[in-house]
Design an enzyme around this catalytic site. Structure first.
Site, PDB file in Angstrom:
ATOM      1  N   LYS A  13       0.820  -1.218   0.000  1.00 26.45           N
ATOM      2  CA  LYS A  13       0.000   0.000   0.000  1.00 26.45           C
ATOM      3  C   LYS A  13       0.854   1.268   0.000  1.00 26.45           C
ATOM      4  CE  LYS A  13      -4.232  -2.005   1.814  1.00 26.45           C
ATOM      5  NZ  LYS A  13      -3.810  -3.406   2.131  1.00 26.45           N
TER       6      LYS A  13
HETATM    7  C1  LIG Z   1      -4.498  -4.509   1.531  1.00 23.75           C
HETATM    8  C2  LIG Z   1      -3.782  -5.811   1.560  1.00 23.75           C
HETATM    9  C3  LIG Z   1      -4.155  -6.902   0.738  1.00 23.75           C
HETATM   10  C4  LIG Z   1      -5.377  -6.857  -0.150  1.00 23.75           C
HETATM   11  O1  LIG Z   1      -5.163  -6.060  -1.269  1.00 23.75           O
HETATM   12  P1  LIG Z   1      -6.419  -5.614  -2.174  1.00 23.75           P
HETATM   13  O2  LIG Z   1      -5.850  -4.684  -3.170  1.00 23.75           O
HETATM   14  O3  LIG Z   1      -7.376  -4.955  -1.230  1.00 23.75           O
HETATM   15  O4  LIG Z   1      -6.977  -6.853  -2.776  1.00 23.75           O
HETATM   16  C5  LIG Z   1      -3.404  -8.058   0.764  1.00 23.75           C
HETATM   17  N1  LIG Z   1      -2.345  -8.165   1.588  1.00 23.75           N
HETATM   18  C6  LIG Z   1      -1.948  -7.158   2.399  1.00 23.75           C
HETATM   19  C7  LIG Z   1      -0.794  -7.367   3.296  1.00 23.75           C
HETATM   20  C8  LIG Z   1      -2.645  -5.948   2.416  1.00 23.75           C
HETATM   21  O5  LIG Z   1      -2.261  -4.962   3.237  1.00 23.75           O
END
Ligand SMILES: *Cc1c(COP(=O)(O)O)cnc(C)c1O
Length: 439
Positions: free
Chosen positions: A107
């Site tokens: 993210k």
């Molecule tokens: C947010 C997140 C996900 C999921 O990603 P999406 O784009 O919402 O499908 C998977 N793994 C981790 C560690 C995350 O922080």
């Protein structure tokens, strides 16, 4: 670049509007009207380009001149400033490590790029832009560090006192500068309610320009397409079909992969791995989409019962005849779901077999790729490793029975001094604080 709302294709918005607003008024999601292909020469010579070159070419192709070259170069160089290495497990399986950023999760890419796009579009405004967010722990860290020192922007993060882990709290409370943490005497839902009230308060809007760092902002999706190209570049030239396997919750990461594919990346198939919150795998096998409340699991960043990007996926696969959208999606994506027991066993298996420490989210991806390859053995697959295993220290040490290495950038936080403003669980108090902060 123009964007439409998934709920109204006729109403177009500029990128500036889409980025600063986050969501269209009709509560749909912004999507680009056109997804142009990259120059074919660029794709053929991917290996000669740095990650930042790739990020610049992908974004400038998509943005179609909305931001002049020098400005976009700067946004890219400030946001895509850590690597995304591919690690080989065996000839068929590779791991794309997306955790080398400041908050140790993928993210970071989206948050950093969004912050700089917002700063860019906010230039020339007399007033600062306030980003107001409530966090239950994890996304707050990526947002705080993503917006850290972004010009013209102040970040105010509300978190529930005593309900986030020590390191999560330090991620929010030790940055300073333009980031302020408000420690609320309440729960995450209380924090979220206070933020909602602030957005609905017309009096506050007269004095303060407010925006949210919403996870479905199109500015978070765009940079997530970059690393699919970066991963492909690092694979050997063996002419085999390439599949990407994405541990998924809100399906933003997978949707970004679909963008990369439409822009010309030769991906032959996508695989979605989920925990028991399996509405998308269930849709892919039955054609029925039944959202439901999420259930808590070990891979908790994927505990999503109604994935917000599903509307974007439907649009990307839209067909004309009855059932054709499902057919299109079903052909392009396979979905598999796994229990926590299976996930724990997979963490152990990857460690024993390859000596690689994979986090519970990546482990779900590993299982999904393995399942897919049982009937598609001629493919090579890249698993997106979405977070560093040390983010889930207690679970990881419990599963593996040994100590997990904590990266320096996380370990140093423990020594930093926490700075937070204590806030009662009370909207008028938040409003007073926000208005006072203007002086
Ligand atoms: C947010 C997140 C996900 C999921 O990603 P999406 O784009 O919402 O499908 C998977 N793994 C981790 C560690 C995350 O922080």
């Amino acid at each position: 670049m123009k964007l439409y709302s998934t709920k109204n294709k006729g109403k177009l918005a500029s990128l500036k509007e889409a980025v600063l607003k986050g969501l269209p008024e009709d509560n749909g999601l912004y999507m680009p009207v056109e997804i142009p292909r990259l120059p074919s020469g660029f794709l053929a010579n991917l290996k000669q380009h740095s990650f930042q070159d790739i990020a610049f070419t992908v974004s400038s192709t998509l943005l179609q001149g909305v931001i002049p070259e020098a400005g976009l170069q700067q946004i890219v160089s400030e946001s895509i400033n850590f690597p995304a290495p591919v690690v080989r497990l065996d000839d068929d399986k590779y791991v794309l490590e997306l955790f080398h950023g400041p908050s140790l999760a993928f993210k970071d890419f989206g948050a950093r790029f969004m912050a700089r796009l917002m700063s860019y579009f906010n230039q020339g405004e007399a007033q600062e832009l306030y980003i107001l967010v409530a966090t239950s722990g994890d996304t707050g860290g990526a947002v705080a560090s993503g917006f850290y020192q972004a010009p013209g922007i102040r970040v105010v993060i509300l978190y529930p006192s005593g309900k986030v882990s020590m390191l999560q709290e330090k991620q929010l409370t030790t940055l300073g500068h333009n980031v302020t943490a408000l420690e609320v005497d309440g729960t995450f839902d209380d924090c979220q309610d206070m933020v909602k009230q602030a957005f609905l308060d017309p009096e506050l809007a007269r004095y303060i320009r407010l925006s949210s760092a919403n996870s479905i902002n199109i500015a978070r999706l765009i940079p997530q397409a970059f690393y699919y190209f970066e991963a492909y570049k690092q694979l050997p030239d063996d002419g085999r079909e390439t599949v990407f396997c994405v541990p998924s919750g809100n399906f933003g990461n997978l949707t970004a992969g679909l963008l990369a594919q439409q822009m010309g990346l030769p991906v032959s198939h996508f695989i979605a791995g989920t925990n028991i919150n399996d509405v998308v795998p269930a849709y892919l096998s039955s054609g029925l989409y039944s959202p439901r409340p999420s259930i808590r699991t070990l891979s908790n960043a994927m505990d999503v019962g109604n994935p917000s990007n599903f509307a974007r996926m439907l649009d990307l696969f839209a067909g004309s005849g009855e059932g054709s959208t499902w057919n299109n999606m079903h052909e392009a994506i396979s979905g598999f779901a796994f229990t926590d027991t299976q996930t724990r066993a997979a963490v152990v298996e990857v460690y024993d077999k390859y000596g690689y420490v994979i986090d519970p989210h990546g482990a779900v991806g590993y299982l999904a790729l393995k399942t897919y390859q049982q009937s598609n053995s001629n493919t090579r697959g890249v698993i997106l490793e979405t977070a560093h295993p040390s983010k889930f220290l207690d679970d990881m040490e419990d599963i593996l029975g040994c100590a997990i290495e904590i990266p320096q950038r996380l370990a140093v936080l423990a020594e930093r001094e926490k700075e937070a403003v204590l806030m009662p669980n009370d909207y008028p108090a938040l409003k007073r604080w926000l208005l006072d902060s203007l002086h």
